[in-house]
Design a protein around this motif. Structure first.
Motif, PDB file in Angstrom:
ATOM      1  N   VAL A 157      -0.349  24.063  41.295  1.00 20.94           N
ATOM      2  CA  VAL A 157      -1.115  24.871  40.342  1.00 20.94           C
ATOM      3  C   VAL A 157      -1.314  26.282  40.878  1.00 20.94           C
ATOM      4  N   ALA A 158      -1.630  26.381  42.170  1.00 19.32           N
ATOM      5  CA  ALA A 158      -1.853  27.693  42.777  1.00 19.32           C
ATOM      6  C   ALA A 158      -0.585  28.543  42.724  1.00 19.32           C
ATOM      7  N   GLY A 159       0.562  27.940  43.065  1.00 19.60           N
ATOM      8  CA  GLY A 159       1.820  28.669  43.022  1.00 19.60           C
ATOM      9  C   GLY A 159       2.193  29.105  41.626  1.00 19.60           C
ATOM     10  N   LEU A 186       3.487  24.525  51.421  1.00 19.82           N
ATOM     11  CA  LEU A 186       4.189  25.788  51.229  1.00 19.82           C
ATOM     12  C   LEU A 186       5.324  25.632  50.230  1.00 19.82           C
ATOM     13  N   GLU A 187       6.034  24.530  50.310  1.00 20.16           N
ATOM     14  CA  GLU A 187       7.119  24.296  49.357  1.00 20.16           C
ATOM     15  C   GLU A 187       6.576  24.182  47.929  1.00 20.16           C
ATOM     16  N   ALA A 188       5.404  23.550  47.779  1.00 20.27           N
ATOM     17  CA  ALA A 188       4.806  23.410  46.450  1.00 20.27           C
ATOM     18  C   ALA A 188       4.394  24.767  45.892  1.00 20.27           C
ATOM     19  N   ARG A 189       3.888  25.639  46.754  1.00 20.11           N
ATOM     20  CA  ARG A 189       3.501  26.976  46.296  1.00 20.11           C
ATOM     21  C   ARG A 189       4.711  27.742  45.759  1.00 20.11           C
ATOM     22  N   CYS A 190       5.787  27.735  46.528  1.00 20.45           N
ATOM     23  CA  CYS A 190       6.974  28.474  46.091  1.00 20.45           C
ATOM     24  C   CYS A 190       7.594  27.847  44.848  1.00 20.45           C
ATOM     25  N   ALA A 191       7.594  26.513  44.772  1.00 22.45           N
ATOM     26  CA  ALA A 191       8.140  25.849  43.584  1.00 22.45           C
ATOM     27  C   ALA A 191       7.306  26.195  42.353  1.00 22.45           C
TER      28      ALA A 191
END
Length: 331
Positions: A157-159, A186-191
């Motif tokens: 959600v943040a990403g 970190l991967e979730a943020r970029c995705a």
């Protein structure tokens, strides 16, 4: 998002006192440190409980000062003996969790940034009837690993929120900087960013070495002038990105996740467009307090769902209010 799910008068009171607006974590790779803390409002250990907090902190990363500050304040308020330790190496963090189990602590709070590597040690804790809560990283994995509660931000959600904001501002080719290999947060943020800004490209850097981060980003920005936004996933990396941008003569705008006093000042000065804050102080505080309340009363904070401490945008509209708190490690 709000802390409305938080139960217990003590937790509600601290949230009100802090008056913190809601908002992953900052990762890297250096060496382990250990800190035993207690004292303050109640005598250290007066509750009879010892709680271990184990994180993947990179020593020197200011993000973790806020986690520890919150945890230490909760330990003081509850009369808990707090044992803090950390290692950015996943296998070594697993050993630290096992050490806490072997020392028969009453509860364990741990980050779960590399859940597969930590699964065995978390199971050892639950098998020993030691309650475990997750914080900061592992929102999608904590229940599978056996953790009772979770305190942190939904990084997808943040990403996505970051991607939506820069896409609305015209971003065509953002560069998302991952500074720790294998970090699910970190991967979730970029995705998430890429889902809202499809032109997003990822780049891997060594977050343990600021000079390496700067040189890697400088080379990339010099080679590709179409990059119009740099998304960093931790405040120290944002400072590296600002140096790289200037050295490369890039016109890319910098946005970041997480906050420290330096980045807050850069936001106020207009050099960083915005920061997405997840309130690490609150994560540390609630992780310790939740274990205390669970041990004392059987309380379940969150009712089986993660307690969200973010994301929240920090920009020129609210930085004047937030900046002073960044200097005391409470925001």
């Amino acid at each position: 998002m709000t802390l409305s799910r938080i139960r217990g008068a003590r937790l509600v009171a601290v949230a009100a006192v802090l008056a913190l607006g809601l908002t992953a974590c900052s990762d890297g790779g250096r060496q382990e440190t250990t800190d035993n803390s207690g004292g303050g409002g109640n005598a250290p250990g007066s509750s009879g409980y010892t709680i271990a907090m184990i994180t993947h902190e990179t020593p020197g990363d200011t993000f973790w000062d806020k986690i520890k500050s919150g945890a230490q304040q909760a330990a003081k308020d509850e009369g808990v003996t707090l044992k803090y330790s950390n290692d950015p190496d996943a296998s070594k963090q697993a050993v630290l969790i096992q050490n806490a189990v072997d020392s028969k602590v009453n509860g364990i709070a741990t980050t779960l940034v590399t859940p597969d590597a930590l699964a065995g040690s978390v199971k050892a804790a639950t098998d020993a009837k030691i309650p475990v809560v997750g914080l900061n990283a592992g929102i999608d994995q904590y229940q599978k690993l056996g953790a009772l509660m979770y305190f942190g931000s939904d990084e997808t959600v943040a990403g996505t929120s970051a991607g939506e904001r820069i896409a609305a501002a015209g971003a065509k080719h953002p560069l998302c900087v991952i500074h720790q290999a294998g970090s699910v947060s970190l991967e979730a943020r970029c995705a998430g960013a890429k889902s809202a800004a499809p032109g997003t490209e990822n780049i891997q850097v060594n977050g343990a070495d600021d000079s390496s981060v700067t040189s890697t980003l400088q080379a990339k920005l010099a080679q590709d002038k179409s990059i119009d936004y740099i998304i960093t996933l931790g405040a120290p990396i944002a400072l590296d990105a600002l140096k790289a941008k200037d050295a490369a003569g890039s016109s890319a705008k910098v946005v970041t996740f997480d906050l420290n006093a330096e980045i807050a000042q850069q936001v106020q000065d207009g050099k960083v467009e915005f920061s997405i804050d997840q309130q690490p102080y609150v994560q540390g505080y609630l992780a310790v307090s939740s274990l205390y309340l669970y041990l004392k009363n059987g309380n379940d904070i969150g009712g089986g769902k993660p307690v969200l401490t973010g994301p929240s945008f920090v920009d020129k509209t609210n930085i004047d209010k937030i900046l002073p708190f960044t200097k005391t490690n409470t925001r």
